[in-house]
Motif scaffolding. Structure first.
Motif, mmCIF file in Angstrom:
data_model
loop_
_atom_site.group_PDB
_atom_site.id
_atom_site.type_symbol
_atom_site.label_atom_id
_atom_site.label_comp_id
_atom_site.label_asym_id
_atom_site.label_seq_id
_atom_site.Cartn_x
_atom_site.Cartn_y
_atom_site.Cartn_z
ATOM 1 N N VAL A 316 0.847 -1.190 0.000
ATOM 2 C CA VAL A 316 0.000 0.000 0.000
ATOM 3 C C VAL A 316 0.886 1.245 0.000
ATOM 4 O O VAL A 316 1.787 1.378 0.833
ATOM 5 N N ALA A 317 0.625 2.134 -0.951
ATOM 6 C CA ALA A 317 1.323 3.429 -1.001
ATOM 7 C C ALA A 317 0.502 4.445 -0.210
ATOM 8 O O ALA A 317 -0.663 4.683 -0.536
ATOM 9 N N GLN A 350 4.588 1.619 1.643
ATOM 10 C CA GLN A 350 5.530 2.558 1.012
ATOM 11 C C GLN A 350 4.936 3.950 1.184
ATOM 12 O O GLN A 350 3.812 4.201 0.768
ATOM 13 N N ALA A 351 5.693 4.854 1.840
ATOM 14 C CA ALA A 351 5.096 6.121 2.256
ATOM 15 C C ALA A 351 5.925 7.311 1.796
ATOM 16 O O ALA A 351 7.153 7.246 1.698
ATOM 17 N N HIS A 352 5.197 8.406 1.542
ATOM 18 C CA HIS A 352 5.863 9.684 1.266
ATOM 19 C C HIS A 352 5.073 10.809 1.898
ATOM 20 O O HIS A 352 3.831 10.838 1.843
ATOM 21 N N TYR A 369 10.131 4.467 3.426
ATOM 22 C CA TYR A 369 9.898 5.866 3.081
ATOM 23 C C TYR A 369 10.506 6.160 1.716
ATOM 24 O O TYR A 369 11.649 5.777 1.435
ATOM 25 N N ARG A 370 9.759 6.856 0.889
ATOM 26 C CA ARG A 370 10.208 7.166 -0.458
ATOM 27 C C ARG A 370 10.341 8.684 -0.628
ATOM 28 O O ARG A 370 9.656 9.468 0.036
ATOM 29 N N ASP A 371 11.198 9.108 -1.560
ATOM 30 C CA ASP A 371 11.548 10.521 -1.717
ATOM 31 C C ASP A 371 10.494 11.338 -2.452
ATOM 32 O O ASP A 371 10.533 12.565 -2.401
ATOM 33 N N ASP A 372 9.594 10.686 -3.163
ATOM 34 C CA ASP A 372 8.560 11.427 -3.884
ATOM 35 C C ASP A 372 7.331 10.540 -4.008
ATOM 36 O O ASP A 372 7.400 9.329 -3.762
ATOM 37 N N ALA A 376 6.752 6.201 -4.011
ATOM 38 C CA ALA A 376 5.890 5.461 -3.086
ATOM 39 C C ALA A 376 4.871 4.615 -3.833
ATOM 40 O O ALA A 376 4.523 3.512 -3.396
ATOM 41 N N ILE A 377 4.404 5.113 -4.967
ATOM 42 C CA ILE A 377 3.360 4.419 -5.734
ATOM 43 C C ILE A 377 3.915 3.220 -6.500
ATOM 44 O O ILE A 377 3.206 2.222 -6.698
ATOM 45 N N ALA A 378 5.173 3.289 -6.904
ATOM 46 C CA ALA A 378 5.746 2.268 -7.784
ATOM 47 C C ALA A 378 5.621 0.871 -7.184
ATOM 48 O O ALA A 378 6.082 0.601 -6.075
ATOM 49 N N GLY A 379 4.951 -0.006 -7.909
ATOM 50 C CA GLY A 379 4.827 -1.397 -7.499
ATOM 51 C C GLY A 379 3.777 -1.662 -6.442
ATOM 52 O O GLY A 379 3.652 -2.795 -5.958
ATOM 53 N N ALA A 380 3.003 -0.644 -6.069
ATOM 54 C CA ALA A 380 1.987 -0.828 -5.025
ATOM 55 C C ALA A 380 0.706 -1.418 -5.605
ATOM 56 O O ALA A 380 0.426 -1.300 -6.802
#
Length: 436
Positions: A316-317, A350-352, A369-372, A376-380
């Protein structure tokens, strides 16, 4: 005027910097040596738009300084503000006033000449009486007056709120204190803002009553959103339809995952406890507290339902972790319920968040945690829009569709239009838009 500000948290730092910008000489005091050192080096411990420039400008002009030495700030001050934290006390829900009373004891030993002692912290009715008693007991000879001057600052817009307030509330029956407070706020006179002079106890209650009413308004529209989903109506049109009534107004009629932050949760609970203490229960506020707590816990269920009934093995993003945009404040944020519940259901997160990830790490631990947002969305398997940051309002939906494993979007802030999301091929879930 010479001002001492006890406490360099959100309220103390913003208020101190704004008073300095008015031309007053302000010294901010704190017992946290690391915080004072960072402030002295120009590092602002909180994110608030424009605050870093405001502090830097006034430090450079010599009107604003920071110190661990309360004596140097309080001695000779015309006004001493108590702006320390009043968190919810563990176990009973009352406001913890230990920091306020400790500040009062320190102030009592140091004031010289007539001094106005101001409670800027949010405190229950009668706290000013206790502050006065503490000072009087320690210093029977002192000339002073205790004033209530509650803050009404919105995180993310605090400087604007301070400099262009809806109103300034000053609670005192002392003529000299009233004159001092009038002079302190005189630079705002060109704005023709209303000054509400009241008794001290009335001023203290105004703060709690205002926050409780706004919290109740948010909770009301959230319950209307649930009803809209059942009957096939659109809560945003309902909100607009009732908000155009000037007796109601449009503000705080935005459905979502429940209120959070540093004020509404603790202040509604403190008001409930104060009312119970005085055998005058506030049933509407009690219900508001209960409904809001339940709502935040229910949001994970909406996400799991969107995932087909199970989050096990899903990614989940989560876009947005702070309780609102334009702050790094994580206190009572809906993310503190949503994220752990999704993890307990077997999901990976995966969070931003544009500003809140450092604070999030302290309370949510080591998420991915993702930078943008796109990272965060990639692969969710699902995107959850939890905080309505501007950066999330105009995502490239075609890119989002390609990055997702499954085209599922749970929009808990109603940022996007259902028809637009349908055009891009998303399974789209929002709040209270039953017609969609």
């Amino acid at each position: 005027m010479r001002v001492a500000m006890i406490g360099t948290g959100y309220v103390g730092l913003v208020s101190g910097a704004c008073f300095a910008d008015f031309g007053h000489e302000v010294t901010c005091v704190d017992k946290d040596a690391g915080k004072i050192e960072r402030l002295g080096q120009g590092e602002i411990p909180i994110f608030e738009p424009g605050l870093d420039d405001l502090v830097e400008r006034n430090v450079r002009a010599g009107r604003l300084s920071f110190t661990l030495d309360g004596a140097s700030a309080i001695r000779g001050a015309d006004v001493v503000f108590i702006a320390v934290g009043t968190p919810t006390r563990r176990g009973d829900g009352h406001a913890d006033l230990s920091y306020v009373y400790a500040a009062a004891e320190e102030i009592a030993d140091l004031i010289e000449g007539f001094t106005v002692v101001v409670t800027k912290s949010t405190v229950p009715v009668g706290t000013g009486d206790e502050v006065e008693a503490i000072i009087r007991q320690r210093r029977p000879d002192a000339e002073f007056a205790v004033v209530s001057n509650p803050e009404f600052l919105r995180e993310g817009a605090a400087i604007e709120d301070f400099k262009r307030p809806d109103r300034v509330v000053i609670g005192t029956d002392d003529a000299r204190a009233r004159a001092v407070m009038g002079e302190l706020y005189r630079p705002l006179s060109l704005n023709e803002f209303p000054v509400v002079y009241t008794s001290r106890r009335t001023s203290e209650l105004i703060k709690y009553a205002g926050n409780a009413f706004l919290a109740m308004k948010i909770t009301f529209i959230n319950e209307m959103a649930d009803l809209c989903e059942k009957v096939g109506a659109d809560v945003q049109q309902v909100a607009r339809g009732i908000g155009l009534d000037k007796r109601i107004g449009a503000k705080f009629l935005h459905p979502g995952p429940g209120y959070g932050g540093s004020c509404f949760p603790k202040d509604t609970l403190a008001l409930v406890r104060t009312a119970q203490k005085h055998d005058s229960p506030v049933r509407l506020i009690e219900t508001t507290v209960a409904v809001n707590d339940a709502r935040k816990k229910s949001m994970a269920g909406r996400v799991i339902e969107a995932l087909g009934g199970s989050a096990a093995g899903k990614t989940v993003a989560v876009l947005g972790l702070t309780f609102k945009p334009n702050t790094d404040d994580m206190r009572d944020s809906p993310s503190l319920d949503l994220v752990p519940m999704l993890q307990a259901a077997g999901a990976s997160i995966q969070a931003h968040d544009p500003e809140g990830m450092n604070e999030a790490r302290k309370v949510l631990g080591d998420l991915d945690y993702r930078d943008d947002p796109y990272g965060a969305i990639a692969g969710a398997d699902c995107v959850v829009i939890l905080t309505e940051w501007d950066q999330f309002r105009a995502l490239d939906l075609s890119r989002v569709r390609l990055l997702l494993n499954r085209p599922v979007v749970v929009d808990l802030r109603n940022v996007y239009r259902p028809e637009e999301m349908a055009r891009h091929g998303f399974d789209y879930f929002s709040i209270g838009r039953g017609e969609a």
